[in-house]
Design a protein around this motif. Structure first.
Motif, short mmCIF file in Angstrom:
data_model
loop_
_atom_site.label_atom_id
_atom_site.label_comp_id
_atom_site.label_asym_id
_atom_site.label_seq_id
_atom_site.Cartn_x
_atom_site.Cartn_y
_atom_site.Cartn_z
N ASN A 196 0.84 -1.20 0.00
CA ASN A 196 0.00 0.00 0.00
C ASN A 196 0.87 1.25 0.00
OD1 ASN A 196 0.33 -1.01 2.96
ND2 ASN A 196 -0.08 1.19 3.15
N THR A 219 -1.59 -0.65 -10.03
CA THR A 219 -2.75 -0.43 -9.18
C THR A 219 -4.00 -0.42 -10.04
OG1 THR A 219 -3.86 1.15 -7.71
CG2 THR A 219 -2.36 2.06 -9.34
N MET A 226 -3.76 3.84 -0.94
CA MET A 226 -4.01 3.10 -2.17
C MET A 226 -3.33 1.73 -2.11
SD MET A 226 -3.18 4.47 -6.03
CE MET A 226 -4.39 5.78 -5.96
N VAL A 242 -1.68 -1.62 -3.84
CA VAL A 242 -0.90 -1.85 -5.05
C VAL A 242 -0.45 -3.30 -5.14
CG1 VAL A 242 -0.04 0.54 -5.16
CG2 VAL A 242 1.26 -1.17 -3.89
#
Length: 359
Positions: free
Chosen positions: A58, A234, A277, A279
């Motif tokens: 992340n 991502t 986010m 990934v």
């Protein structure tokens, strides 16, 4: 005469048929200007064979480039001028705090100013008396010392008001952005009470550079090394690959998740990567063996076989069967069928493949 006429007609018919047979229609597929503008052509090249280790992770803000603000005074939040995710500049007023401490500081500052005026008049008077021989040097020195002490207290009070960003005209302490960046945490709202036990009010992070924290499970620990190149993808940006390398490899397993974490420092000038986010990470293990490599999207899968389109000229495109090997992050190694230097159509090749089937 009738026989001669029929012979002539027969000769004419035979000649006409031969003329038609001698001019067959030629059919050949060629790229026109419009279609050629829609395709991409790449030269096949050999690359070191790279195998990938899949990791998850992340995005986090760079802890070395973020500032967490905590209140220096007691009071109540009067106004808030920012929201989570806002971009702010250093020195920008983010909130205003009503506090009794400001009233005390203002009262103290006003009192000191009056005392300084009295002390200055007293000193001027003693100087005149001393010049006339009616005051001693000790009294003059004491008056000068008293004035110096008061001015020191004034500087201290002014420094405190400056530290708290006091606005005398509004009667509030102003909370200003300690640095430029993005608000990545916010824990205040109008009416929030502040005291010595209040936690951080907000966090300002510079996201021009972020950390990708990769989770390494026990089965992969032996394969991951510092300095290894990585490809990061991502779901937010399909098809886009962020290139980086493992900067720091932790030496301690996380007690809760039972994983080892690796840090990947990534430049992020366009702010595409955002804290929180998720990934996918492919850690690349390069070998010395060279093998031809193509974008996986350049292959056509038909009848359980793989094909590529070899471009020679606009009117000479070959459909060739190839033998595909290992895959690695949108690339595929070709063991047979293509030689380095040949030109491969890699975009909109399916349209051409289907068109060629009819010729």
């Amino acid at each position: 005469m009738k026989r001669i006429f029929s012979i002539c007609v027969s000769i004419i018919l035979i000649a006409g048929c031969k003329e038609k047979e001698a001019a067959p229609v030629s059919q050949q597929f060629c790229l026109d200007k419009e279609l050629k503008s829609k395709i991409s052509i790449e030269e096949a090249q050999a690359e070191p064979v790279a195998t990938g280790v899949h990791l998850t992770g992340n995005v986090e803000a760079n802890a070395d480039k973020q500032v967490t603000y905590s209140s220096l005074t007691n009071g109540i939040i009067n106004n808030v001028f920012f929201s989570l995710g806002d971009k702010v500049q250093r020195g920008q007023v983010l909130a205003e705090v009503k506090s009794v401490e400001l009233n005390s500081l203002q009262s103290e500052s006003g009192s000191i100013v009056q005392q300084i005026r009295v002390a200055e008049r007293k000193l001027e008077s003693l100087k005149d008396l001393y010049a006339d021989g009616m005051s001693s040097a000790k009294e003059l020195q004491e008056a000068e010392s008293e004035l110096d002490i008061l001015k020191s207290e004034q500087r201290k009070t002014s420094a405190n008001m400056s530290l708290y960003n006091a606005s005398a005209s509004k009667g509030v302490f102003q909370v200003k952005a300690p640095s430029s960046g993005i608000i990545t945490a916010k824990n205040i709202a109008p009416g929030t009470s502040l005291n010595s036990e209040s936690g951080p009010l907000f966090t300002v992070s510079n996201l021009d550079e972020v950390w990708i924290m990769a989770n390494i499970y026990t089965s992969n620990i032996a394969e991951i090394k510092e300095g290894m190149p990585v490809d990061i993808t991502t779901l937010s940006y399909p098809g886009k690959i962020f290139k980086g390398k493992i900067s720091i490899l932790s030496q301690v397993m996380d007690n809760d998740s039972k994983v080892l974490q690796a840090r990947i420092v990534m430049p992020n000038k366009d702010l595409l990567l955002k804290p929180g986010m998720m990934v996918d990470i492919i850690a690349l293990k390069h070998e010395t063996t060279m093998q031809l490599c193509l974008p996986e999207a350049a292959l056509v899968f038909d009848n359980n076989e793989y094909y590529v389109l070899i471009y020679k000229e606009d009117c000479s495109i070959e459909v060739r069967k190839v033998k595909a090997g290992n895959r690695n992050n949108n690339k595929i190694y070709i063991s047979e069928g293509v030689t380095p230097g040949e030109k491969i159509i890699t975009r909109n090749h399916l349209l051409i493949y289907q068109a060629l089937q009819s010729f």
